[in-house]
Design an enzyme around this catalytic site. Structure first.
Site, short mmCIF file in Angstrom:
data_model
loop_
_atom_site.label_atom_id
_atom_site.label_comp_id
_atom_site.label_asym_id
_atom_site.label_seq_id
_atom_site.Cartn_x
_atom_site.Cartn_y
_atom_site.Cartn_z
N HIS A 78 0.84 -1.20 0.00
CA HIS A 78 0.00 0.00 0.00
C HIS A 78 0.88 1.26 0.00
O HIS A 78 0.59 2.22 -0.72
CB HIS A 78 -0.92 0.00 1.22
N ASP A 81 -6.56 5.40 1.71
CA ASP A 81 -6.59 4.00 1.31
C ASP A 81 -8.01 3.49 1.53
O ASP A 81 -8.53 3.53 2.65
CB ASP A 81 -5.59 3.21 2.18
N THR A 113 -5.82 -0.19 -3.58
CA THR A 113 -4.52 -0.55 -4.16
C THR A 113 -4.54 -1.91 -4.87
O THR A 113 -3.51 -2.35 -5.37
CB THR A 113 -3.43 -0.57 -3.07
N ALA A 172 15.13 -7.28 -2.16
CA ALA A 172 15.80 -6.84 -3.40
C ALA A 172 15.20 -5.52 -3.89
O ALA A 172 14.05 -5.21 -3.57
CB ALA A 172 15.61 -7.91 -4.47
N GLN A 229 13.29 -4.52 -6.27
CA GLN A 229 12.53 -5.35 -7.22
C GLN A 229 12.31 -4.73 -8.60
O GLN A 229 12.44 -5.42 -9.61
CB GLN A 229 11.19 -5.74 -6.59
N TRP A 264 -0.53 -7.26 -6.11
CA TRP A 264 -0.86 -6.42 -7.26
C TRP A 264 0.33 -5.57 -7.72
O TRP A 264 0.54 -5.38 -8.92
CB TRP A 264 -2.10 -5.57 -6.98
N ASN A 265 1.11 -5.06 -6.79
CA ASN A 265 2.28 -4.26 -7.22
C ASN A 265 3.26 -5.12 -7.99
O ASN A 265 3.77 -4.71 -9.03
CB ASN A 265 2.99 -3.64 -6.01
N GLU A 282 4.43 -4.52 -11.78
CA GLU A 282 5.86 -4.29 -12.07
C GLU A 282 6.36 -5.30 -13.11
O GLU A 282 7.14 -4.95 -13.99
CB GLU A 282 6.67 -4.37 -10.76
N ALA A 291 -5.80 -13.10 0.00
CA ALA A 291 -6.60 -11.92 -0.36
C ALA A 291 -6.85 -11.84 -1.87
O ALA A 291 -7.37 -12.79 -2.46
CB ALA A 291 -5.92 -10.66 0.18
N ASP A 292 -6.43 -10.74 -2.48
CA ASP A 292 -6.66 -10.48 -3.91
C ASP A 292 -5.84 -11.37 -4.83
O ASP A 292 -6.12 -11.49 -6.03
CB ASP A 292 -6.31 -9.02 -4.20
C1 UDX Z 1 -0.41 -7.29 -0.63
C2 UDX Z 1 -1.41 -7.58 -1.79
O1 UDX Z 1 -1.29 -8.81 -2.36
C3 UDX Z 1 -1.48 -6.50 -2.76
O2 UDX Z 1 -2.16 -6.88 -3.95
C4 UDX Z 1 -2.15 -5.43 -2.03
O3 UDX Z 1 -2.46 -4.35 -2.85
C5 UDX Z 1 -1.22 -5.02 -0.90
O4 UDX Z 1 -0.95 -6.12 -0.02
P1 UDX Z 1 2.35 -7.49 -0.88
O5 UDX Z 1 2.54 -8.84 -0.32
O6 UDX Z 1 3.07 -6.40 -0.24
O7 UDX Z 1 0.87 -6.97 -1.07
O8 UDX Z 1 2.75 -7.61 -2.44
P2 UDX Z 1 2.83 -6.54 -3.59
O9 UDX Z 1 1.55 -5.83 -3.80
O10 UDX Z 1 3.36 -7.26 -4.75
O11 UDX Z 1 3.88 -5.47 -3.06
C6 UDX Z 1 5.19 -5.79 -2.72
C7 UDX Z 1 6.06 -4.60 -3.04
O12 UDX Z 1 7.29 -4.79 -2.41
C8 UDX Z 1 6.30 -4.41 -4.53
O13 UDX Z 1 6.19 -3.05 -4.88
C9 UDX Z 1 7.72 -4.88 -4.71
O14 UDX Z 1 8.46 -4.18 -5.69
C10 UDX Z 1 8.33 -4.62 -3.36
N1 UDX Z 1 9.42 -5.58 -3.10
C11 UDX Z 1 9.15 -6.88 -2.85
C12 UDX Z 1 10.71 -5.11 -3.09
O15 UDX Z 1 10.95 -3.92 -3.34
N2 UDX Z 1 11.70 -5.99 -2.83
C13 UDX Z 1 11.50 -7.29 -2.56
O16 UDX Z 1 12.46 -8.01 -2.31
C14 UDX Z 1 10.17 -7.77 -2.58
#
Ligand code: UDX
Length: 471
Positions: A20, A118, A140, A350, A352, A370-371, A375, A390-391
């Site tokens: 988020h 949010d 998000t 990392a 990412q 989702w992020n 990406e 969840a989603d």
């Molecule tokens: C969860 C949900 O699945 C997501 O869809 C919702 O909107 C928010 O909560 P999360 O587990 O955090 O999210 O996954 P994701 O939405 O993919 O976000 C992870 C973020 O962390 C990404 O932006 C990714 O780039 C970043 N990341 C992850 C890093 O920068 N480094 C890493 O090693 C791993």
């Protein structure tokens, strides 16, 4: 009653979790690069400290502030305790936010004229209404998962939920409008697997989603070419929906106008040495593996994934967060550990976005957050999806079944299947070609004249026309 000055002041309030924060921060960065808006970004005190921000930090014109999440410092704030966080935000943070917003709308420098909240925290909408500050809701998640959440009451009416014990999880669901025949029971949001429909998680997503669509404007981090059909379903129930994503791509498209990215807003320390390791790998050879910020796996699952990846023979870069394993140590059988060390690289966290853009990366084993999905789409990297909660169950279905940019491996964690799927992902041209084509759609959407670009411009106009009318 008070009126704001001429320059808009936007207060951005994300749910205190990495995914988020990341997407809402991109929005802050876009405002800073494209407008003269004042921007305040409200983190939880816990995350503010983890991010190493000083009180009232000002980075690239964004003013960072903190508010309590109401939990004691020692609380793990993990996926299995997430309801504690929601409860405490509602009970403890909400009244503090009410007073904070009253004060900022009257005496802010300049006064706050708009909140971007949010949408999983509907109390932000409620308080905006009480205080007289317009609130734009930002959800998000993907449009497809939001629509699945929205459809939960219909699933209950149709007696699809609760899912009966022993049900065939591959049975398709017919009562999610626009997705008839696409979603199987296993593709519904994870909360739908609860046997009891009064389960707090299931209740929460239903209620927050119904509030979401009441907002005067709903922002989604998606784009028309990806989710146009689902957006149209949501638009039947919502005043204004603005699809302005992927936000990180919109920001990238600003090129030199965009400010340098903020110092990392990661809650974990980024290990940038993995980029140097990637430099030493052949182009199009490495599998990137990451399960995001919330996923928890067992040691058995770690071992199965590891055997599968090692047996595929592909080099890999794998993010093992310090809290990825639930209370267990991330220990692998000795022989496997040796093989893995020789074939790949493990890091705790990392950078990412940079990793996904590295020419050595050929595929992404992901939890379908989702992020991460956006990406990967933007970088044109095909995905192997193993959704956690969840989603993510809905996203992974769309990755394979609708967008064709990867494979959905949900609910299976077996070394033979993992090996087979990794090979299928990286050796077949199909998903790679589809992923490259999708990356092109992303660029078209965020470039001048594209759908997300235009929607973002309209959002800016909306915000300029807003005036707080504080009570
Ligand atoms: C969860 C949900 O699945 C997501 O869809 C919702 O909107 C928010 O909560 P999360 O587990 O955090 O999210 O996954 P994701 O939405 O993919 O976000 C992870 C973020 O962390 C990404 O932006 C990714 O780039 C970043 N990341 C992850 C890093 O920068 N480094 C890493 O090693 C791993």
């Amino acid at each position: 009653m008070g009126e704001s000055g001429a320059v808009p002041h936007v207060l951005i309030f994300p749910f205190p979790a990495q995914g988020h924060i990341n997407s809402m921060l991109k929005l802050a960065e876009l405002f800073v690069s494209l407008t003269n808006f004042h921007v305040t970004f409200l983190n939880s005190e816990h995350n503010h400290k983890r991010l190493g921000l000083r009180a009232d930090s000002l980075l690239e014109r964004v003013h960072f502030e903190a508010i309590t999440d109401g939990l004691p410092e020692c609380h793990p704030r993990s996926a299995d305790r997430i309801m504690d966080l929601f409860d405490s935000l509602k009970a403890r943070t909400k009244p503090i936010f009410r007073e904070m917003l009253r004060e900022k709308a009257k005496r802010g420098e300049p006064p706050v004229t708009c909140v971007i909240g949010d949408a999983i925290l509907s109390f932000i909408l409620e308080i905006g209404e009480e205080v007289g500050v317009p609130v734009i809701a930002f959800r998000t998640v993907s449009a497809c998962s939001l629509w699945a959440y929205f459809s939960i009451p219909w699933l209950i009416d149709a007696r699809v939920l609760p899912i009966p014990e022993g049900a065939d999880m591959d049975q398709t669901v017919t009562c999610v409008p626009g997705m008839e025949g696409l979603l199987r029971l296993r593709d519904l949001p994870s909360f739908c697997r609860e046997r009891d429909i009064s389960n707090p998680g299931l209740q929460l997503v239903q209620n927050e989603t119904r509030h979401t669509v009441k907002a005067r404007t709903l922002i989604l981090n998606t784009f028309e070419a990806l989710e146009g059909q689902t957006l149209n379903q949501i638009r039947k129930h919502c005043k204004t929906v603005r699809a302005i994503g992927p936000l990180h791509a919109l920001l990238r498209a600003q090129g030199p106008k965009a400010p340098p990215l903020f110092p990392s807003m990661s809650l974990w320390l980024e290990d940038r040495s993995c980029l140097t390791w990637l430099d030493s790998q052949a182009p199009g050879s490495v599998l990137y593996v990451s399960f995001g910020s919330y996923t928890v796996i067992s040691r058995r699952q770690l071992t199965e994934f590891c055997y599968g990846i090692v047996n595929s023979g592909k080099p890999f870069l794998w993010v093992i967060r310090p809290d990825l394993l639930d209370g267990e140590e991330a220990v692998l059988p000795e022989e496997l550990a040796l093989q893995a060390e020789a074939q790949g690289r493990f890091v705790k966290w990392a950078p990412q976005e940079e990793v996904l853009h590295h020419p050595a990366v050929v595929g992404f084993l992901t939890h379908s957050g989702w992020n991460s999905t956006l990406e990967s789409l933007e970088a044109g990297v095909p995905m192997l999806c193993w959704s956690f909660f969840a989603d993510q169950q809905v996203n992974s279905r769309f990755v394979e079944g609708v967008w064709g940019v990867g494979l959905d491996m949900k609910d299976v964690c077996d070394r033979v299947v993992v090996e087979h799927k990794v090979r299928e992902l990286v050796e077949n041209e199909g998903p790679r070609r589809a992923a490259r084509a999708m990356a092109e759609r992303v660029r078209e959407s965020v470039n001048p004249g594209g759908s997300s670009f235009m929607e973002f411009e309209e959002l800016i106009d909306d915000i300029r026309s807003m005036r707080a009318c504080t009570l």
